[in-house]
Each structure stands twice: as structure tokens, then as C-alpha cells.
Design an enzyme around this catalytic site. Sequence first.
Site, PDB file in Angstrom:
ATOM      1  N   LYS A   1       4.396   4.211  47.438  1.00  0.00           N
ATOM      2  CA  LYS A   1       4.371   5.110  48.602  1.00  0.00           C
ATOM      3  C   LYS A   1       3.633   4.528  49.811  1.00  0.00           C
ATOM      4  CE  LYS A   1       4.661   9.693  46.509  1.00  0.00           C
ATOM      5  NZ  LYS A   1       3.915  10.960  46.472  1.00  0.00           N
TER       6      LYS A   1
ATOM      7  N   ASP B   1       5.838  15.627  51.052  1.00  0.00           N
ATOM      8  CA  ASP B   1       4.909  16.309  50.131  1.00  0.00           C
ATOM      9  C   ASP B   1       4.252  17.523  50.799  1.00  0.00           C
ATOM     10  OD1 ASP B   1       5.328  14.739  47.891  1.00  0.00           O
ATOM     11  OD2 ASP B   1       3.782  13.294  48.436  1.00  0.00           O
TER      12      ASP B   1
ATOM     13  N   GLY C   1      -7.445  11.882  47.307  1.00  0.00           N
ATOM     14  CA  GLY C   1      -6.435  10.830  47.166  1.00  0.00           C
ATOM     15  C   GLY C   1      -5.251  11.081  48.092  1.00  0.00           C
TER      16      GLY C   1
ATOM     17  N   ILE D   1      -1.521  21.434  42.108  1.00  0.00           N
ATOM     18  CA  ILE D   1      -0.331  20.582  42.212  1.00  0.00           C
ATOM     19  C   ILE D   1       0.055  19.994  40.858  1.00  0.00           C
ATOM     20  CG2 ILE D   1      -0.835  20.064  44.635  1.00  0.00           C
ATOM     21  CD1 ILE D   1      -1.222  17.108  43.655  1.00  0.00           C
TER      22      ILE D   1
HETATM   23  P1  ATR Z   1      -3.345  10.727  44.302  1.00  0.00           P
HETATM   24  O1  ATR Z   1      -3.041   9.657  45.304  1.00  0.00           O
HETATM   25  O2  ATR Z   1      -2.221  11.065  43.381  1.00  0.00           O
HETATM   26  O3  ATR Z   1      -3.929  11.957  44.923  1.00  0.00           O
HETATM   27  P2  ATR Z   1      -5.784   9.325  43.413  1.00  0.00           P
HETATM   28  O4  ATR Z   1      -5.951   8.614  44.692  1.00  0.00           O
HETATM   29  O5  ATR Z   1      -5.911   8.541  42.154  1.00  0.00           O
HETATM   30  O6  ATR Z   1      -4.392  10.076  43.277  1.00  0.00           O
HETATM   31  O7  ATR Z   1      -6.787  10.567  43.390  1.00  0.00           O
HETATM   32  C1  ATR Z   1      -7.056  11.269  42.253  1.00  0.00           C
HETATM   33  C2  ATR Z   1      -8.084  12.343  42.587  1.00  0.00           C
HETATM   34  O8  ATR Z   1      -8.524  12.942  41.362  1.00  0.00           O
HETATM   35  C3  ATR Z   1      -9.305  11.783  43.273  1.00  0.00           C
HETATM   36  O9  ATR Z   1      -9.774  12.724  44.213  1.00  0.00           O
HETATM   37  C4  ATR Z   1     -10.287  11.623  42.108  1.00  0.00           C
HETATM   38  O10 ATR Z   1     -11.646  11.662  42.474  1.00  0.00           O
HETATM   39  P3  ATR Z   1     -12.430  10.291  42.867  1.00  0.00           P
HETATM   40  O11 ATR Z   1     -12.058   9.991  44.277  1.00  0.00           O
HETATM   41  O12 ATR Z   1     -13.849  10.652  42.688  1.00  0.00           O
HETATM   42  O13 ATR Z   1     -11.943   9.236  41.900  1.00  0.00           O
HETATM   43  C5  ATR Z   1      -9.945  12.841  41.296  1.00  0.00           C
HETATM   44  N1  ATR Z   1     -10.398  12.683  39.909  1.00  0.00           N
HETATM   45  C6  ATR Z   1      -9.835  11.938  38.942  1.00  0.00           C
HETATM   46  N2  ATR Z   1     -10.559  12.026  37.798  1.00  0.00           N
HETATM   47  C7  ATR Z   1     -11.620  12.840  38.060  1.00  0.00           C
HETATM   48  C8  ATR Z   1     -12.718  13.350  37.301  1.00  0.00           C
HETATM   49  N3  ATR Z   1     -12.883  13.040  36.001  1.00  0.00           N
HETATM   50  N4  ATR Z   1     -13.587  14.193  37.912  1.00  0.00           N
HETATM   51  C9  ATR Z   1     -13.440  14.532  39.209  1.00  0.00           C
HETATM   52  N5  ATR Z   1     -12.407  14.094  39.995  1.00  0.00           N
HETATM   53  C10 ATR Z   1     -11.520  13.263  39.429  1.00  0.00           C
END
Ligand code: ATR
Length: 277
Positions: free
Chosen positions: A72, A108, A134, A219
Site C-alpha cells: 500500500k 479505507d 498505524g 476494524i
Molecule cells: P496498520 O498499518 O494495519 O494499522 P501497524 O502499523 O502494524 O498496522 O499498526 C498496528 C497498531 O496496533 C499499532 O498502533 C500498534 O501499536 P504500536 O505502534 O505501539 O506498535 C498496535 N498494537 C499492536 N500490538 C499491540 C499491543 N500488544 N498493545 C498495544 N498496541 C498494539
Amino acid sequence: MRLHDSPTLLAGVIGWPVAHSRSPKLHGAWLARYGINGEYRLLPVAPAALPAALRTLPAQGFVGANLTIPHKEAALALCDVLHPTALRAKAVNTLEFASGKIIGSNTDGIGFIANLRAHGVDPARGPALILGAGGAARAIGAALQDAGAAITFCNRTPDRAIALAKDFPPANVLPWEQRETALKDFALLVNTTSLGMAHQPPLTMSLENASPDLAVSDIVYVPLQTSLLVEAVARGLKPVEGLGMLLHQAVPGFRAWFGVQPEVDAELYRIVAADLL
Ligand code: ATR
């Protein structure tokens, strides 16, 4: 070729891996419903092969494509024209091949807002708390702000939320630890993290402090009813489930490629939901 024969219109989803994508089911159901001579295919393309794939697909009869992980962001640099939705989201999920040009957009946010509205939730009803920072948080934050909502980002890693908020002034940032206590000040809660998804850790988010008119949107759509949505229902709050966003984000692409404005309805929801089990 007989005069009334027209070539099969081709579209598909480009990803790596891509076998898990539900998009062929969704677009296939619409193609059948509207009797369109078209096909929507799975297109496994490794990252290094993306530029060549985008150059050759139009010559193979493709009128467009969706992009999913991990393409993307990389696709931004490969499009000839970028729609403002792609620029705001810094990501492309929908391509149209027209007049020798690659046109990139991001649906999206449009899908998220359309899903809210389909549930009777006005996106501008009040301040929105967005969990995550993210790509999904960026697209949804932009769409909510464009729709007139005040937005606050709240993320485990604070620096990512701060950086995101800088791109969307006057967006606020809330420390992750305050997500439950601060909830009373918001009209909409959106989980854009992967937490609560099958095979991922659960989302710890009590709705105890919610105002009675809070709408709760997730989502995540596997499972369809996440524990966040189950708690929202138990507390009499308005739930907005994630599968609807997937269905609604597909509408602009289908319309551009196949020339029909497709309808998101209960039958489509059933077909795609059955595929998740
Ligand atoms: P996308 O682009 O699909 O939104 P991403 O960039 O991998 O995916 O983002 C995933 C989100 O889930 C992030 O906000 C991540 O928080 P961090 O920025 O702190 O990594 C959040 N996330 C994933 N695992 C997590 C966890 N165990 N606790 C809290 N937040 C989590």
C-alpha cells in the site's frame, strides 16, 4: 468475435501473501449479482515485482486492482496520478488503469465513514478516540477529520501517535494508559489496532466510563463480534462492526472498474461473513 461480445474486464487484489484475501468473494458476488462480464483475481506479487506488475497488468486486460499488505505504501511512488485520499492516507489501496495512466486512491476512510453511516452513526457527532497509530489509524483519522470530527490518537508507542497527530492539526494525543478513564469525553471509539483479532492478544479496554451515547467501532472483523463490540452491546452502546468497512471500501473500485454502483446489503454481508468461518 461477434459484435456484441466485449472483452472480459479483469481486476484483482495484489498482495504478498494474498491467498487469505476476502476481496475475490466480495467482488465475485457483485459481478454475479449484476451479470457483469468480469473477473476479480488473486494476484500474488512479491515486493520487488510490484513495479513490473503494475506496468504489465493493463496490457493483460486489467482495468484496475486493489493493493494489500505489503504494497500500500510502496505503490504511492508508482502511480501517475494520486487522489487526495491516497495523499492524506500516505497509502494506496485502489488502482485504476485508464488512458495509459495508473491512478491511485485510498478508499479505507470512505469505507469506514460509509459503514458508520450505514449503522446510523453520524461521523461528526462528537470527538473521536482512535486507538492505534498505524496505516489504518491514519486513513480513518483523516476521514473522520474531513467529516468534521475532532480526533484524538492513542497508541501504545506514544511517539507514533504524536507524529501522526502532527500531520492532522489540531488532532490531540492521549497516553495509552488513559484510554479507559478518558472515555467519558468521547462520542466515538475506534479500534484500529490488531488487538482482539484472531491469533492476536486481546484488547484491554473497559467501557465502564463511556458516556451513554458512545458509538464503538472496531476494524477487526475476525471474529465478527470482537470482545470490544460484545462489551459495547452489553452496556447498551452502539456497536459498529468491522466487516461493514471492508464491504464499503470496495464500492468505489467496483464502480470505477465495472461501471456499476454496487450495493452493500445483508446478502453481501452474509456471503462474505460465511467465508470467514
Ligand atoms: P496498520 O498499518 O494495519 O494499522 P501497524 O502499523 O502494524 O498496522 O499498526 C498496528 C497498531 O496496533 C499499532 O498502533 C500498534 O501499536 P504500536 O505502534 O505501539 O506498535 C498496535 N498494537 C499492536 N500490538 C499491540 C499491543 N500488544 N498493545 C498495544 N498496541 C498494539
